[in-house]
Scaffold this active site. Structure first.
Site, mmCIF file in Angstrom:
data_model
loop_
_atom_site.group_PDB
_atom_site.id
_atom_site.type_symbol
_atom_site.label_atom_id
_atom_site.label_comp_id
_atom_site.label_asym_id
_atom_site.label_seq_id
_atom_site.Cartn_x
_atom_site.Cartn_y
_atom_site.Cartn_z
ATOM 1 N N CYS A 240 0.817 -1.214 0.138
ATOM 2 C CA CYS A 240 0.010 -0.028 -0.088
ATOM 3 C C CYS A 240 0.954 1.169 0.006
ATOM 4 O O CYS A 240 0.562 2.229 -0.774
ATOM 5 C CB CYS A 240 -0.832 -0.100 1.196
ATOM 6 S SG CYS A 240 -1.931 1.497 1.177
ATOM 7 N N CYS B 38 -1.343 8.618 6.822
ATOM 8 C CA CYS B 38 -2.726 8.144 6.296
ATOM 9 C C CYS B 38 -3.558 7.820 7.474
ATOM 10 O O CYS B 38 -3.175 7.142 8.461
ATOM 11 C CB CYS B 38 -2.581 7.174 5.482
ATOM 12 S SG CYS B 38 -1.853 7.723 3.727
ATOM 13 N N CYS C 152 7.149 4.516 6.068
ATOM 14 C CA CYS C 152 6.472 4.009 4.956
ATOM 15 C C CYS C 152 7.367 3.831 3.598
ATOM 16 O O CYS C 152 6.756 2.836 2.844
ATOM 17 C CB CYS C 152 5.494 5.346 4.611
ATOM 18 S SG CYS C 152 6.530 6.587 4.011
#
EC number: 1.8.4.10
Length: 245
Positions: A124, A205, A231
């Site tokens: 993702c 997020c 991330c």
């Protein structure tokens, strides 16, 4: 046509810059880096407009309000962050906000239900952050980040200047503490991301961010319960993509 910079060239340059200038105050590092790279391939700053973003953006605006500010719009930011982004950019007079999005075809193929974070958070992040980040920095020779050594164990040895493929990543605030951050915010009356008031000390997020508990490090609210701590936009995966750019 100028020769394309090579990763080894960037590695040598980063080591030289860090040895010569890494000890300077953050404001001085920002100014010298802008002056050095602005006409030599270009320089930008990357900002999440998160909990600590205002300080670096204020320093950048003090030198050049037209410097590109790259923002990765993953499509899964808190609404408060998007509103804060626009308000802070206006406060500081930043005139070159560049919003970068994931590739729609990658989202359609790999995350059609917008729920990939539940089964594969690494993929993702790769789709929504790492690949867009590689595209965002590709036109530039260098970019700023607001990362600090105290934020997480994975950042404890971070240099001020470091090579990422053929480019230079600059971390002017690497040595800063939470007290330094707070003092600068107060002294310059800077707007704070409203989520900080609710305990969000590192903001990404919304599906993968939660408030930080007392005694935990600032990034403990990111991917809570997982071994994941980054991330990927500051990890070797980005370097592989930028080498290919």
């Amino acid at each position: 046509m100028a020769a394309k910079p090579k990763p080894l060239d960037a590695e040598i340059e980063a080591l030289e810059l860090d040895a010569r200038y890494g000890h300077l105050a953050a404001e001085a590092i920002v100014e010298l880096a802008v002056n050095r790279f602005r006409d030599e391939g270009g320089i930008a700053t990357v900002s999440s407009f998160g909990a600590d973003s205002a300080v670096l953006l204020h320093m950048v605006a003090s030198v050049d309000k037209s410097l590109p500010v790259l923002f990765l719009d993953t499509g899964q930011h808190f609404g408060e962050t998007i509103e804060y982004r626009d308000q802070l950019a206006s406060d500081l007079g930043l005139s070159n906000l560049v919003v970068v999005h994931p590739k729609s075809e990658m989202l359609s193929a790999r995350d059609p239900g917008n729920d990939l974070h539940k089964s594969d958070s690494d993929l993702c992040c790769e789709i929504r952050k790492v690949e867009p980040m590689a595209r965002a920095v590709e036109p530039y020779s260098a970019w700023f980040t607001g990362r600090k050594r105290h934020q997480a164990e994975s950042r404890a040895q971070m240099p001020v200047f470091e090579a990422v493929g053929p480019r230079i990543r600059i971390n002017p605030l690497a040595r800063w503490t939470t007290a330094d951050q707070a003092a600068y915010m107060r002294a310059n009356d800077l707007r704070e991301n409203p989520l900080v008031a609710y305990g969000y000390l590192s903001i990404g997020c919304f599906p993968c961010t939660q408030p930080v508990k007392p005694g935990e490090d600032q990034r403990s609210g990111r991917w809570a319960g997982l071994a994941k701590t980054e991330c990927g936009i500051h990890l070797p995966g980005l370097e592989a993509l930028t080498n290919a750019a």
